[in-house]
Design an enzyme around this catalytic site. Structure first.
Site, PDB file in Angstrom:
ATOM      1  N   GLY A  11      90.843  56.238  57.310  1.00 57.29           N
ATOM      2  CA  GLY A  11      90.978  56.144  58.770  1.00 57.29           C
ATOM      3  C   GLY A  11      90.209  54.977  59.360  1.00 57.29           C
ATOM      4  O   GLY A  11      89.571  54.186  58.651  1.00 57.29           O
ATOM      5  N   GLN A  12      90.259  54.899  60.683  1.00 60.33           N
ATOM      6  CA  GLN A  12      89.667  53.753  61.385  1.00 60.33           C
ATOM      7  C   GLN A  12      88.171  53.626  61.070  1.00 60.33           C
ATOM      8  O   GLN A  12      87.686  52.548  60.733  1.00 60.33           O
ATOM      9  CB  GLN A  12      89.882  53.911  62.905  1.00 60.33           C
ATOM     10  N   TYR A 143      92.489  68.777  70.187  1.00 60.10           N
ATOM     11  CA  TYR A 143      91.447  67.930  69.593  1.00 60.10           C
ATOM     12  C   TYR A 143      90.103  68.191  70.273  1.00 60.10           C
ATOM     13  O   TYR A 143      89.075  68.393  69.608  1.00 60.10           O
ATOM     14  CB  TYR A 143      91.878  66.468  69.760  1.00 60.10           C
ATOM     15  N   ILE A 173      86.761  53.854  69.917  1.00 65.33           N
ATOM     16  CA  ILE A 173      86.182  52.866  69.000  1.00 65.33           C
ATOM     17  C   ILE A 173      87.169  51.704  68.830  1.00 65.33           C
ATOM     18  O   ILE A 173      88.349  51.921  68.559  1.00 65.33           O
ATOM     19  CB  ILE A 173      85.906  53.500  67.611  1.00 65.33           C
TER      20      ILE A 173
HETATM   21  C1  AKB Z   1      91.080  59.476  70.690  1.00 65.87           C
HETATM   22  O1  AKB Z   1      91.483  58.689  71.556  1.00 65.87           O
HETATM   23  O2  AKB Z   1      91.631  60.554  70.439  1.00 65.87           O
HETATM   24  C2  AKB Z   1      89.812  59.124  69.941  1.00 65.87           C
HETATM   25  C3  AKB Z   1      88.610  59.707  70.587  1.00 65.87           C
HETATM   26  C4  AKB Z   1      88.131  59.204  71.876  1.00 65.87           C
HETATM   27  O3  AKB Z   1      88.025  60.611  70.040  1.00 65.87           O
HETATM   28  N1  AKB Z   1      89.681  57.711  69.829  1.00 65.87           N
END
Ligand code: AKB
Length: 335
Positions: A11-12, A143, A173
């Site tokens: 991942g990133q 999330y 990020i």
């Molecule tokens: C997202 O945009 O889902 C992520 C984060 C801010 O956790 N880059």
């Protein structure tokens, strides 16, 4: 020493954290673990790697034992936008996978587990400016819900089982090595790619949507420094705000235009990602991280923009010019 496992190494963040950890601890001592996505060639060439599905407890347990793991950077996660397309997957990986990682760590005497949280752990009722470390957290995405669960469960495992779990809340990020595609803040990376490839970017967020962001070298530094911090000084453990700078799409476009005068931007809003962004902080108060383990970012917005354009121009040089990005709003139907 026992070895370090990095989940989500393709991942990133993982693709940039693994080389730095290998530099610090030795190539053989850092195992890069991916799942479903091929690991970058440099990670497979420079040290040990494996495949692990964190949602499978027994697979994870076997990998920890076989590879003689003593510390885990648990980075695999389904990000905000993809999580809204497929909440069941986000639940299985982010909540089920996290529980497995902590249980396997507890059962194998793992000395430390580092797990990034996110600004997604906040929600619409959270104060938006200079968001305090300890405040209202009522996220509305799967999330975000999983990140609150992660912060709380990590703290619980520390208090109940003495497992050293630590984590920072990352803003968006920005990085050039691996292009992220599953989050809401990804526009801030895509805009650089499109500026170099096509001189134009169509933003899925409104011109004035301000979000906190950070350049990758600072993100990697935050994870490493928090891991090394003196445990006795930590009042928080799994939920440190860390900040660098904030900007809107239109401000970032201006900064790019100062360096690439022909660059243009227009806007076609994706309602789902816009709603997610509108529910997040605009800036973060990171005084707890500064006081408890000496956090301080090295990169400001202008330095980041210069470095991104330089590194990406080299990376993309000689590649066929891509067609302008086709606008595709994310949908809730399937992935
Ligand atoms: C997202 O945009 O889902 C992520 C984060 C801010 O956790 N880059």
């Amino acid at each position: 020493m026992k070895r370090i496992l990095v989940t989500g190494a393709a991942g990133q963040i993982g693709s940039e954290l693994v080389p730095i950890l290998r530099e610090i601890y030795g190539n053989e001592n850092v195992v890069a673990a991916g799942h479903n996505t091929r690991l970058p060639a440099d990670l497979m060439e420079s040290g040990p790697y494996t495949t692990v599905n964190v949602a499978d407890y027994f697979e994870l347990d076997r990998e920890i034992k076989w590879n003689d793991i003593g510390r885990i950077y648990h980075l695999s996660s389904i990000l905000s936008a993809k999580g809204e397309q497929n909440p069941e997957l986000a639940y299985a990986v982010n909540i089920g996978g996290l529980k497995n990682v902590l249980d396997v760590a507890k059962g194998n005497d793992i000395e430390q587990v580092l797990i990034p949280s996110s600004i997604a752990a906040f929600g619409p009722e959270t104060p938006k400016e200079n968001t305090p470390n300890d405040t209202v957290q009522k996220p509305r995405t799967m999330y975000g819900i999983s990140k609150v669960f992660q912060e709380l469960l990590g703290q619980y495992y520390f208090e109940k089982y003495d497992l050293d779990v630590r984590g920072v809340r990352f803003p968006g990020i920005i990085s050039w090595k691996t292009e992220p595609t599953a989050g809401t803040t990804d526009y801030a990376v895509a805009i650089f790619y499109e500026a170099i490839r096509n001189g134009h970017y169509t933003s899925y967020l409104k011109a004035g949507t301000r979000l906190p962001m950070m350049y990758m070298p600072d993100a990697v530094k935050a994870l490493i420094d928090l891991g090394r911090a003196d445990s006795d000084r930590l009042k928080h453990r799994t939920d440190f705000n860390v900040a660098a700078f904030s900007f809107t799409p239109s401000e970032l476009a201006d900064i790019i235009r100062e360096r690439l005068p022909e660059f243009t931007i227009d806007y076609r809003i994706d309602p789902i990602r816009q709603a997610i962004a509108d529910s997040w902080p605009r800036s973060l108060n990171d005084s707890a991280a500064r006081e408890e383990w000496g956090w301080k970012p090295d990169w400001d917005l202008e330095m980041m923009a210069d470095d991104m354009l330089e590194k990406l121009s080299k990376k993309l040089a000689g590649r066929k010019v891509a067609k302008p990005q086709v606008y595709s709003p994310i949908s809730r139907k399937g992935v």
